[in-house]
Design a protein around this motif. Structure first.
Motif, mmCIF file in Angstrom:
data_model
loop_
_atom_site.group_PDB
_atom_site.id
_atom_site.type_symbol
_atom_site.label_atom_id
_atom_site.label_comp_id
_atom_site.label_asym_id
_atom_site.label_seq_id
_atom_site.Cartn_x
_atom_site.Cartn_y
_atom_site.Cartn_z
ATOM 1 N N GLU A 1 0.832 -1.209 0.000
ATOM 2 C CA GLU A 1 0.000 0.000 0.000
ATOM 3 C C GLU A 1 0.861 1.252 0.000
ATOM 4 O O GLU A 1 0.559 2.232 -0.694
ATOM 5 N N ASP A 2 1.945 1.242 0.775
ATOM 6 C CA ASP A 2 2.879 2.375 0.767
ATOM 7 C C ASP A 2 3.560 2.515 -0.587
ATOM 8 O O ASP A 2 3.748 3.622 -1.095
ATOM 9 N N ALA A 3 3.963 1.377 -1.164
ATOM 10 C CA ALA A 3 4.617 1.411 -2.480
ATOM 11 C C ALA A 3 3.684 1.991 -3.534
ATOM 12 O O ALA A 3 4.109 2.776 -4.394
ATOM 13 N N THR A 4 2.413 1.642 -3.468
ATOM 14 C CA THR A 4 1.448 2.137 -4.454
ATOM 15 C C THR A 4 1.318 3.649 -4.385
ATOM 16 O O THR A 4 1.251 4.322 -5.417
ATOM 17 N N THR A 5 1.299 4.212 -3.185
ATOM 18 C CA THR A 5 1.191 5.674 -3.063
ATOM 19 C C THR A 5 2.424 6.383 -3.610
ATOM 20 O O THR A 5 2.364 7.565 -3.952
ATOM 21 N N ASN A 6 3.555 5.662 -3.708
ATOM 22 C CA ASN A 6 4.784 6.230 -4.267
ATOM 23 C C ASN A 6 4.979 5.892 -5.738
ATOM 24 O O ASN A 6 6.031 6.186 -6.308
ATOM 25 N N GLY A 7 3.995 5.270 -6.352
ATOM 26 C CA GLY A 7 4.105 4.917 -7.762
ATOM 27 C C GLY A 7 5.075 3.794 -8.035
ATOM 28 O O GLY A 7 5.549 3.630 -9.163
ATOM 29 N N VAL A 8 5.398 2.998 -7.021
ATOM 30 C CA VAL A 8 6.400 1.931 -7.132
ATOM 31 C C VAL A 8 5.731 0.636 -7.560
ATOM 32 O O VAL A 8 4.651 0.286 -7.068
ATOM 33 N N ARG A 9 6.380 -0.092 -8.470
ATOM 34 C CA ARG A 9 5.870 -1.382 -8.928
ATOM 35 C C ARG A 9 6.707 -2.552 -8.430
ATOM 36 O O ARG A 9 6.214 -3.671 -8.350
ATOM 37 N N LEU A 10 7.990 -2.299 -8.146
ATOM 38 C CA LEU A 10 8.882 -3.371 -7.690
ATOM 39 C C LEU A 10 9.653 -2.873 -6.474
ATOM 40 O O LEU A 10 10.379 -1.885 -6.550
ATOM 41 N N LEU A 11 9.476 -3.558 -5.348
ATOM 42 C CA LEU A 11 10.133 -3.179 -4.101
ATOM 43 C C LEU A 11 11.427 -3.977 -3.958
ATOM 44 O O LEU A 11 11.421 -5.204 -4.108
ATOM 45 N N LEU A 12 12.520 -3.295 -3.689
ATOM 46 C CA LEU A 12 13.827 -3.950 -3.594
ATOM 47 C C LEU A 12 13.995 -4.559 -2.214
ATOM 48 O O LEU A 12 14.694 -4.057 -1.348
ATOM 49 N N GLY A 13 13.388 -5.662 -2.006
ATOM 50 C CA GLY A 13 13.403 -6.383 -0.752
ATOM 51 C C GLY A 13 12.435 -7.559 -0.865
ATOM 52 O O GLY A 13 11.706 -7.684 -1.865
ATOM 53 N N PRO A 14 12.433 -8.472 0.099
ATOM 54 C CA PRO A 14 13.140 -8.403 1.369
ATOM 55 C C PRO A 14 14.608 -8.833 1.286
ATOM 56 O O PRO A 14 15.009 -9.475 0.326
ATOM 57 N N THR A 15 15.364 -8.465 2.312
ATOM 58 C CA THR A 15 16.749 -8.921 2.464
ATOM 59 C C THR A 15 16.736 -10.212 3.266
ATOM 60 O O THR A 15 16.263 -10.220 4.407
ATOM 61 N N VAL A 16 17.245 -11.290 2.698
ATOM 62 C CA VAL A 16 17.194 -12.587 3.381
ATOM 63 C C VAL A 16 18.578 -13.129 3.713
ATOM 64 O O VAL A 16 18.702 -14.303 4.094
ATOM 65 N N CYS A 17 19.617 -12.306 3.574
ATOM 66 C CA CYS A 17 20.944 -12.739 4.017
ATOM 67 C C CYS A 17 20.919 -12.904 5.530
ATOM 68 O O CYS A 17 20.192 -12.208 6.245
ATOM 69 N N LEU A 18 21.734 -13.808 6.038
ATOM 70 C CA LEU A 18 21.644 -14.208 7.438
ATOM 71 C C LEU A 18 22.492 -13.334 8.353
ATOM 72 O O LEU A 18 23.392 -12.631 7.905
ATOM 73 N N HIS A 19 22.200 -13.405 9.640
ATOM 74 C CA HIS A 19 22.992 -12.717 10.659
ATOM 75 C C HIS A 19 24.190 -13.596 11.016
ATOM 76 O O HIS A 19 24.057 -14.582 11.738
ATOM 77 N N ARG A 20 25.350 -13.232 10.513
ATOM 78 C CA ARG A 20 26.556 -14.003 10.819
ATOM 79 C C ARG A 20 27.174 -13.597 12.145
ATOM 80 O O ARG A 20 27.819 -14.388 12.817
ATOM 81 N N ARG A 21 27.002 -12.315 12.526
ATOM 82 C CA ARG A 21 27.557 -11.825 13.787
ATOM 83 C C ARG A 21 26.679 -10.673 14.266
ATOM 84 O O ARG A 21 26.016 -10.002 13.469
ATOM 85 N N PRO A 22 26.657 -10.402 15.588
ATOM 86 C CA PRO A 22 25.749 -9.374 16.115
ATOM 87 C C PRO A 22 26.003 -7.982 15.566
ATOM 88 O O PRO A 22 25.086 -7.168 15.515
ATOM 89 N N THR A 23 27.228 -7.691 15.154
ATOM 90 C CA THR A 23 27.560 -6.347 14.669
ATOM 91 C C THR A 23 27.435 -6.218 13.154
ATOM 92 O O THR A 23 27.951 -5.281 12.572
ATOM 93 N N GLY A 24 26.762 -7.152 12.500
ATOM 94 C CA GLY A 24 26.607 -7.101 11.051
ATOM 95 C C GLY A 24 25.973 -5.789 10.614
ATOM 96 O O GLY A 24 24.985 -5.328 11.191
ATOM 97 N N GLY A 25 26.525 -5.201 9.547
ATOM 98 C CA GLY A 25 26.119 -3.862 9.144
ATOM 99 C C GLY A 25 24.689 -3.745 8.660
ATOM 100 O O GLY A 25 24.110 -2.663 8.675
ATOM 101 N N ARG A 26 24.072 -4.859 8.211
ATOM 102 C CA ARG A 26 22.703 -4.781 7.705
ATOM 103 C C ARG A 26 21.779 -5.772 8.408
ATOM 104 O O ARG A 26 20.726 -6.138 7.878
ATOM 105 N N ASN A 27 22.146 -6.186 9.601
ATOM 106 C CA ASN A 27 21.292 -7.104 10.345
ATOM 107 C C ASN A 27 19.888 -6.544 10.548
ATOM 108 O O ASN A 27 18.907 -7.283 10.574
ATOM 109 N N PHE A 28 19.806 -5.227 10.722
ATOM 110 C CA PHE A 28 18.516 -4.609 11.043
ATOM 111 C C PHE A 28 17.489 -4.784 9.933
ATOM 112 O O PHE A 28 16.290 -4.688 10.181
ATOM 113 N N GLU A 29 17.923 -5.030 8.695
ATOM 114 C CA GLU A 29 16.966 -5.183 7.607
ATOM 115 C C GLU A 29 16.799 -6.632 7.182
ATOM 116 O O GLU A 29 16.020 -6.925 6.266
ATOM 117 N N SER A 30 17.508 -7.551 7.846
ATOM 118 C CA SER A 30 17.340 -8.978 7.581
ATOM 119 C C SER A 30 16.411 -9.585 8.634
ATOM 120 O O SER A 30 15.901 -8.887 9.504
#
Length: 423
Positions: A44-73
Motif C-alpha cells: 500500500e505504501d509502495a502504491t502511493t509512491n508509484g512503485v511497482r517493484l520493491l527492492l526487498g526483502p533482504t534474506v541474508c543471514l545474521h553471521r555476527r551481532p555487529t553485522g552492518g545490515r542485520n537490522f533489515e534482515s
C-alpha cells in the motif's frame, strides 16, 4: 517501471526529502501471518509512491551481532528467514507489487562487500546461505532476485552460471522472474549474460544494454504504464500494525522484578546514549522518512503521568562514519552544487543540486571532472577537519586553499562510476 528500496519501508524515489513512509521491524515475532500483513502494508505504501517493484526483502543471514545490515534482515536461522520472507512476499505481491529478494548470494558482511571473495563449501552454501532464497523462490515465486557485489568461490555472482542458471533457473523449479543486479554489481558483458543475468542497474548499463523480454512480460501486469506522482498517506491502521510488529518482536531476556516500572514509586529516570535521537531504522537502502518520529526522551514524558524527574546524558560519542559537511549550495539552498564536466571547457558542464554527498550515480558518460561546492558553518571552532573523497583522482579545497589531494586512480569499479561516501 519504478523501483524503490524497501526492506524496512517503501521510501520512494529519493534518499533525502522523500515522502514519508511506514517503517517496520518484524524481528523475532515468529509470526508468519504478521509477515503477510506487513507485506500488504508495504504494498500500500509502495502504491502511493508509484512503485511497482520493491527492492526487498533482504534474506541474508545474521553471521555476527555487529553485522552492518542485520537490522533489515530476518534472522541467523535460514529456515525461519525463508519462511518469514515467503509470507512477506506473499502479502506484498498479493497487492500487485513485486518483490526483489536480495542479495544473492553469501552477502552476509558489509566489510569489503564490493570485492571480497567468499569461499563456501557446497553443503554449507545449500544448507545455510542459499536456503532462505530457495524457500522464498519455491514458496512465494518472487518477481525478481537481486545479485550481490561479492565474489563467491572465485567468481563474481553476476558471472556465476552455477548459481544463476544451474540452481536458480533449473534446480529450484524453473524460476521465471527477473535476475537483476545491485547498483553497480555487474562486472562484465559476455560472462554476465552467459551466466543468465538479465538486468544491469542502474541504467543505462555500463556493461549490458539490451531490451529484455522478461521486462516486457512484467510490464503487462500493469493496467496503466504511467508512473503516478509520489504521495504520502498516514494510515492509522499502518501505525497500529507497526506498533504490533515492534512489540511482538521484542524478547525480554531477564527480569529481576524491576519490570514493569511502577510509576507511583518512581522519582527519577536516567536516559543514556542516543535517547534524544530518532533511531527507527537503519541507513543506506533501508533509510525511510518515517511518518511519525519520536525519541525516547520525548516518549517517556508522554507515558509518565506522575511527577518523575527525567535525566539525560549522551555519554561518549562514537561515529561509524564522520557526519557530512552538509549545509547549503551555491544558491543558499539545502545541499550542494555538483557540476559534471564532460570536456576540458569550464562552460560545458551539467549542474545539479544534491542533498547529500553519498553513494550515487553521476548520470553522465565520459566524465572529465566533477566539482562539488557548498557552504559549511561549524557549530563550534575546530582546528582539524577530516575529509574522505572517493572518485578516481581527488582534491579537496577549503576557502580557496588545497587541504587534501590524492591523484592515484582507483581500480574500484564502483568508485570509478559513482561518488561514494564523500565528506
Amino acid at each position: 517501471m519504478k523501483l524503490s528500496d524497501g526492506p524496512n519501508g517503501a521510501r520512494g524515489g529519493t534518499f533525502d526529502h522523500g515522502k514519508p513512509a511506514a517503517c517496520v521491524s518484524l524481528a523475532a515475532s515468529w509470526d508468519s501471518e504478521l509477515a503477510v500483513r506487513i507485506g500488504k502494508g508495504m504494498a500500500e505504501d509502495a502504491t502511493t509512491n508509484g512503485v511497482r517493484l520493491l527492492l526487498g526483502p533482504t534474506v541474508c543471514l545474521h553471521r555476527r551481532p555487529t553485522g552492518g545490515r542485520n537490522f533489515e534482515s530476518f534472522s541467523e536461522d535460514p529456515f525461519l528467514t525463508g519462511k518469514l520472507a515467503s509470507k512477506y512476499i506473499e502479502g506484498l505481491q498479493s497487492k500487485g507489487i513485486g518483490a526483489a529478494v536480495k542479495h544473492f548470494a553469501a552477502n552476509e558482511q558489509e566489510t569489503h562487500r564490493f570485492t571480497i571473495d567468499r569461499h563456501v563449501s557446497e553443503r554449507a552454501l545449500r544448507e545455510i546461505y542459499l536456503k532462505p532464497f530457495e524457500i522464498a523462490v519455491k514458496a512465494a515465486d518472487p518477481w525478481a532476485i537481486m545479485t550481490s557485489y561479492n565474489l563467491l568461490n572465485g567468481s563474481y555472482v553476476d558471472e556465476n552460471k552455477h548459481l544463476l542458471t544451474g540452481l536458480l533457473r533449473e534446480q529450484w523449479g524453473g524460476f521465471q522472474g527477473l535476475i537483476m543486479s545491485d547498483w553497480g554489481s555487474v562486472h562484465s558483458t559476455s560472462a554476465s549474460l552467459n551466466a543468465g543475468h538479465d538486468l544491469e542497474m542502474p541504467g543505462p548499463g555500463y556493461y549490458t544494454r539490451r531490451r529484455l523480454p522478461i521486462l516486457c512480460r512484467l510490464s503487462r501486469l500493469f493496467p496503466e504504464p504511467i508512473i503516478p506522482p509520489e504521495s504520502s498517506i498516514d494510515r492509522p491502521e499502518h501505525r497500529q500494525l507497526i506498533r504490533q510488529a515492534g512489540a511482538d518482536g521484542m524478547v525480554l531476556l531477564k527480569n529481576s522484578g524491576i519490570l514493569p516500572l511502577k510509576e507511583n514509586e518512581l522519582k527519577s529516570i536516567a536516559l543514556l546514549g542516543f535517547a534524544k535521537e530518532y533511531l527507527g531504522h537503519g541507513g543506506g537502502s533501508a533509510a525511510v522518512n518515517s511518518q511519525r518520529k519520536i525519541t525516547p526522551f520525548k516518549a517517556f514524558p508522554e507515558a509518565l503521568k506522575g511527577d518523575v524527574e527525567l535525566r539525560y546524558a549522551e555519554g561518549a560519542r562514537t561515529w561509524r562514519i564522520f557526519p557530512p559537511l552538509q549545509k547549503y549550495d551555491d544558491e543558499k539552498q539545502p545541499g550542494h552544487t555538483m557540476r559534471v564536466f564532460s570536456s576540458d571547457s569550464p562552460e560545458q558542464c551539467t549542474t545539479s543540486r544534491i542533498y547529500k554527498l553519498w553513494y550515487q550515480s553521476v548520470g553522465v558518460p565520459g566524465i572529465k571532472r566533477i566539482t562539488v561546492t557548498g557552504t559549511f558553518r561549524p557549530r563550534a571552532s575546530a582546528s582539524i577537519i577530516s575529509v574522505s573523497i572517493r572518485w578516481e583522482t581527488q582534491r579537496f579545497i577549503l576557502n580557496d586553499e588545497k587541504v587534501f589531494e590524492d591523484m592515484r586512480p582507483t581500480a574500484d569499479l564502483i568508485a570509478r562510476n559513482k561518488i561514494g561516501m564523500i565528506l
